[in-house]
Design an enzyme around this catalytic site. Sequence first.
Site, PDB file in Angstrom:
ATOM      1  N   SER A 154       0.792  -1.228   0.000  1.00  0.00           N
ATOM      2  CA  SER A 154       0.000   0.000   0.000  1.00  0.00           C
ATOM      3  C   SER A 154       0.826   1.282   0.000  1.00  0.00           C
ATOM      4  CB  SER A 154      -0.949   0.015   1.202  1.00  0.00           C
ATOM      5  OG  SER A 154      -0.231  -0.174   2.404  1.00  0.00           O
ATOM      6  N   ASP A 167      -1.961   8.629   7.682  1.00  0.00           N
ATOM      7  CA  ASP A 167      -2.938   7.785   8.375  1.00  0.00           C
ATOM      8  C   ASP A 167      -2.197   6.875   9.351  1.00  0.00           C
ATOM      9  OD1 ASP A 167      -1.856   5.689   6.904  1.00  0.00           O
ATOM     10  OD2 ASP A 167      -3.566   5.454   5.569  1.00  0.00           O
ATOM     11  N   HIS A 187       0.641   5.009   6.835  1.00  0.00           N
ATOM     12  CA  HIS A 187       1.317   5.493   5.632  1.00  0.00           C
ATOM     13  C   HIS A 187       1.797   6.940   5.759  1.00  0.00           C
ATOM     14  CE1 HIS A 187      -1.734   2.431   4.436  1.00  0.00           C
ATOM     15  NE2 HIS A 187      -0.676   1.929   3.832  1.00  0.00           N
TER      16      HIS A 187
END
Length: 373
Positions: A41, A338, A341
């Site tokens: 991600s 977040d 990340h």
Amino acid sequence: MAAVKSWSLALVLLCISLSHLVNAADDSSGGFGASFIFGDSLVDAGNNNYLPTFSRANIPPNGIDFKASGGMPTGRYTNGGTIGDIVGEDLGVPNYAVSYLAPNSTGKAILYGVNYVSGGGGIMNATGRIFVNRLGLDIQIDFFNNTRKQFDKLLGSSKAKDYISRRSIFSVTIGANDFLNNYLLPVLSIGARISESPDGFIDDMINHLRNQLTRLYQLDARKFVIGNVGPIGCIPYQKTINQLDENECVDMANKLATQYNGRLKDLLTELNGKLPGATFVHANVYDLVMELITNYQKYGFTAASKACCGNGGQYAGIIPCGPTSTMCNGRDKHVFWDPYHPSEAANLIIARQLLYGGTKYISPVNLKQLRNL
């Protein structure tokens, strides 16, 4: 008469512009080729949008600062561009690498590059099963195999091989989920940790990765940049659930990352010696991110522990970013977007070190140098 000349000039400029775009896609004689991106991600550009999965970022306010989408969510797990986006821009790729699962990943669009990344994916096939669906690195390479055949059809086998092996860069950013969403995952991983020591698990990771990178080499990849695992014990999620002070990180998670990173560096040295014509570049993401966390004020940040977008606990680190999340005012002042990340501001600093930095963070060459090899 002046209006006619003005229109004529505009048409000439339009034709030159269109011609440049066509030649950029068709030309196989020089310049930068494609950017092929693999991983998790940290560099996902939207593949998970097309999967029935619990790991998704195609909801606001993700992407709020991403100019290419007008601030709309794209599936990127950050407020703006990923490291892969920023690196591609600086290397001269005119378009972002298209997500493999997106409907527009056909024809000449793939000549600029393809992103195979999947949030939740890992080196090991069992990694990320908590999300139900995700693409592990083995599947990502299966998809590249399909792309490789498409290149032969688009350019012819000889030009395709040159375009991929001499002019394109293969970026692999993976491994964090193998710890966070596999080996260290509460409940689901207890059996694995009882039956397999950290050494044994990392051995498995390295052996899998060796086979995966060798497979890419067999598909004509030659220029590689491989990121190590960042300081996963310092992310807001880990600090929140372990109720740590701001200057503390989860020791076990960081030790696992450090142990794996040492083995990864040895693997890349091994592959550089064993695979003729290949260049494996080591991206020291761990030290880069740790530098930002430790000396965040030096880089203009005001927070290095708390997520800008998230909910739960002291560091907003339990519930992922979404429409009901609390969001900070200064998005460019937070290291973390977040619970997991980096923000775009942090991604910019990381990307520039990888592009132009010295051997402390990127070795044996930086990405600008790799492009020109």
